[in-house]
Design a protein around this motif. Sequence first.
Motif, short mmCIF file in Angstrom:
data_model
loop_
_atom_site.label_atom_id
_atom_site.label_comp_id
_atom_site.label_asym_id
_atom_site.label_seq_id
_atom_site.Cartn_x
_atom_site.Cartn_y
_atom_site.Cartn_z
N PRO A 1 69.89 13.70 19.34
CA PRO A 1 69.67 12.34 18.84
C PRO A 1 70.61 11.96 17.69
O PRO A 1 71.02 10.80 17.58
CB PRO A 1 68.21 12.37 18.36
N TRP A 2 70.95 12.93 16.83
CA TRP A 2 71.90 12.65 15.74
C TRP A 2 73.25 12.23 16.33
O TRP A 2 73.87 11.26 15.86
CB TRP A 2 72.10 13.90 14.89
N LEU B 1 75.23 8.61 16.26
CA LEU B 1 76.59 8.54 15.73
C LEU B 1 77.50 7.80 16.71
O LEU B 1 78.28 6.92 16.30
CB LEU B 1 77.12 9.95 15.46
N GLY B 2 77.42 8.14 18.00
CA GLY B 2 78.25 7.47 19.00
C GLY B 2 77.96 5.97 19.07
O GLY B 2 78.89 5.15 19.12
N ALA B 3 76.68 5.60 19.03
CA ALA B 3 76.31 4.19 19.11
C ALA B 3 76.78 3.42 17.88
O ALA B 3 77.30 2.29 17.99
CB ALA B 3 74.80 4.06 19.26
N ARG B 4 76.62 4.02 16.70
CA ARG B 4 77.05 3.35 15.47
C ARG B 4 78.57 3.24 15.41
O ARG B 4 79.12 2.23 14.94
CB ARG B 4 76.53 4.12 14.26
N GLY C 1 74.13 15.69 7.32
CA GLY C 1 72.69 15.63 7.58
C GLY C 1 72.22 16.77 8.46
O GLY C 1 71.16 17.36 8.22
N LEU C 2 73.00 17.10 9.48
CA LEU C 2 72.64 18.21 10.36
C LEU C 2 72.64 19.53 9.62
O LEU C 2 71.76 20.38 9.82
CB LEU C 2 73.61 18.27 11.54
N LEU C 3 73.62 19.73 8.75
CA LEU C 3 73.70 20.97 7.99
C LEU C 3 72.53 21.09 7.00
O LEU C 3 71.99 22.18 6.80
CB LEU C 3 75.04 21.06 7.25
N ARG C 4 72.14 19.96 6.41
CA ARG C 4 70.97 19.99 5.53
C ARG C 4 69.71 20.33 6.32
O ARG C 4 68.85 21.10 5.86
CB ARG C 4 70.80 18.63 4.83
N GLU C 5 69.60 19.78 7.52
CA GLU C 5 68.45 20.06 8.37
C GLU C 5 68.43 21.54 8.77
O GLU C 5 67.38 22.18 8.80
CB GLU C 5 68.50 19.19 9.63
N VAL D 1 72.77 25.38 14.84
CA VAL D 1 72.30 24.34 13.93
C VAL D 1 70.81 24.16 14.13
O VAL D 1 70.01 24.40 13.26
CB VAL D 1 73.04 23.02 14.18
N THR D 2 70.43 23.69 15.30
CA THR D 2 69.04 23.62 15.74
C THR D 2 69.09 23.60 17.24
O THR D 2 70.14 23.78 17.83
CB THR D 2 68.34 22.34 15.22
N ASP D 3 67.94 23.37 17.92
CA ASP D 3 68.00 23.28 19.36
C ASP D 3 68.57 21.92 19.78
O ASP D 3 68.67 20.98 19.00
CB ASP D 3 66.61 23.50 19.97
N ASP D 4 68.96 21.85 21.05
CA ASP D 4 69.59 20.63 21.58
C ASP D 4 68.73 19.40 21.37
O ASP D 4 69.23 18.32 21.05
CB ASP D 4 69.87 20.80 23.08
#
Length: 239
Positions: A16-17, A21-24, A148-152, A8-11
């Motif tokens: 942060p995404w 997600l966990g906090a929300r 959102g991650l996939l769009r990124e 997807v991207t680097d760690d």
Amino acid sequence: MTRPMDAVTDDAAVAPWLVRLGARAMRCSAGCRGATVFLRCPGGEALGTATHPDLAVLAALQEDTGEGPCVEAARSLRTVAAVDLVAEARWPHFRVAALERGLRACTAVPVLAGGATATVTLYAFRPWRLTAPDREAVTVLAEETVAGLLRERARTGAEAEAEQLRTAMLSRAVIDQAIGIVTHLLDCAPDRAFDVLRVLSQRTNRKLSAVAAQIVRAKGRGSTRELRRLLDEVRAGAA
């Protein structure tokens, strides 16, 4: 064992995404006191985050043993819950480890989007059940995060491809200029000039584009003798 997710991207970009997600998910789940988020991509790359180190240990344990609510939810794509781990007969290794850390209940909510699976697992310190509205809210949050991650990922991939194409075009232009200069200096055909550049690249262990750039910068000055010698070698080899 979880390994870095570079599909997807680097760690540093992905974590942060998942942390958000966990906090929300915790905030919209009454009674929840901790959360882990586990993301697995189509290529098998995976990354997990946790709101507390003890929960990170539990997530790793589930991956290692292949048992636990998070693993089961990801495998079945169904919400998996344990209202009271004291009376829970499933997942013996996970159950013991969770109770040792004071946890009594958990619910794992999976989502599948774009081939990627995200599992949000919520924990409580007393017997607890995630309500249907809260489960729906967690599902929506997880779906939005994965999308959102996939769009990124798509944006980053497109930018990288465009940069590679731009670099290739610039390199090709420089090589063409160098071929023109060598053709003029040696009064030879362009294909022979290219062969001279290629041999020079091999002899100096430098990229062809770097050799060409040096000739273009100097406009061939100071290298005519060497280039002519290489041309003689090229012609001799072709004879």
